[in-house]
Design an enzyme around this catalytic site. Sequence first.
Site, PDB file in Angstrom:
ATOM      1  N   TRP A   1      -8.294   2.911  10.572  1.00 23.49           N
ATOM      2  CA  TRP A   1      -7.453   3.039   9.387  1.00 23.49           C
ATOM      3  C   TRP A   1      -6.025   3.237   9.896  1.00 23.49           C
ATOM      4  CZ3 TRP A   1     -12.485   3.401   9.073  1.00 23.49           C
ATOM      5  CH2 TRP A   1     -13.174   3.456   7.858  1.00 23.49           C
TER       6      TRP A   1
ATOM      7  N   ILE B   1      -9.146  -3.774  11.866  1.00 23.50           N
ATOM      8  CA  ILE B   1      -8.029  -2.963  11.388  1.00 23.50           C
ATOM      9  C   ILE B   1      -8.098  -2.864   9.869  1.00 23.50           C
ATOM     10  CG2 ILE B   1      -5.516  -2.859  11.090  1.00 23.50           C
ATOM     11  CD1 ILE B   1      -6.329  -2.182  13.916  1.00 23.50           C
ATOM     12  N   LYS B   2      -8.026  -1.642   9.353  1.00 18.67           N
ATOM     13  CA  LYS B   2      -7.906  -1.428   7.914  1.00 18.67           C
ATOM     14  C   LYS B   2      -6.464  -1.046   7.602  1.00 18.67           C
ATOM     15  CE  LYS B   2      -9.145   1.507   4.018  1.00 18.67           C
ATOM     16  NZ  LYS B   2      -9.721   2.783   3.551  1.00 18.67           N
ATOM     17  N   GLN B   3      -5.874  -1.750   6.635  1.00 18.76           N
ATOM     18  CA  GLN B   3      -4.480  -1.493   6.289  1.00 18.76           C
ATOM     19  C   GLN B   3      -4.287  -1.656   4.782  1.00 18.76           C
ATOM     20  OE1 GLN B   3      -1.618   0.056   6.361  1.00 18.76           O
ATOM     21  NE2 GLN B   3      -1.311  -0.617   8.497  1.00 18.76           N
TER      22      GLN B   3
END
Length: 357
Positions: A202, A239-241
């Site tokens: 995150w 990837i969390k965005q």
Amino acid sequence: MLSMDDIVRYLGDESDALLRHECKTIPKEALTVPSPATVDEVFTRSDRNNQVLRNLQQLFNTGRLAGTGYVSILPVDQGIEHSAGASFAKNPAYFDPENIVKLAIEGGCNAVASTFGVLALTSRKYAHKIPFIVKINHNELLTYPNKYDQVMFGSVRQAWELGAAGIGATIYFGSEESTRQLQEVSEAFQEAHELGMFTVLWCYLRNSRFKQGGVDYHTAADLTGQANHLGVTIEADIIKQKLPETNGGYKALNLEGSSYGKTDERIYTQLTSDHPIDLTRYQVANCYMGKIGLISSGGPSGQNDFAEAVRTAVINKRAGGMGLISGRKAFQRPMEEGIQLLNAIQDVYLCKEITIA
């Protein structure tokens, strides 16, 4: 399943702008886009061991999006991050951890991401049925006055022992604690890879100074893009965005003679535009040109959850992202509606008419 007409209806006045947009900043040909061969084409060339490859392939082969290269993940860590009462009062059924896992399975998700407590209590019944992603660090809001810091809630080995396929963690880039968090998470990701688990980061920004002149730059494409690049540097596999809503964070933070970071005018004139797909494309580019998948946050629950979820999925997919990780929009409503919302997100990625911009 949503038809193209349904998707257009959800997008409303933005439908043409989002569905017909052609990205003229970073061309799609420069990207590694999600595909059924993602593990073979990207990760088999990396230092990830065979156990990591197997768990990544299990992730991509689970749920309604199995075999597409896209992922739909249900994250429920808000019981700690936002308090259990604030998160589950709308639907008290989710105080029971089993219902969280059931929602992910019945909603056709690739994986469920939650806390040590939730996944440990359900592990023997469900860990072999859907990939578990243990969120190993959290910010808690019971300390008075509230403070904002991601701290470890357990060990990587605990996650492995309960049968997790992967681990997740948050770094608050830009905060005073970010250097410590960066070191902790980097070490955790190394251990997770050694044990055969994949890693999800995150990549969030957190600093009160990131709000300037009435504009919140926590979702600026230039700043979130750099957070993504730091995330892939410590070997996050996904990837969390948050979806970018503005740009020019470096510029705003360098007003009045201050010196913050480094930037280049070409970020704003050549590599991005003010279009949401182009802004998200810049986030994807910072994930090694899409070799590491970008999943966008579904955001909070509100009045137009289905329309917002479909919009976010269209932007993520057309930008070159890998999927959506949506929690509150799904679990803060009756389970059947939550399943329908998750399916609506997945339908965007299954729709062949929605292509990379």
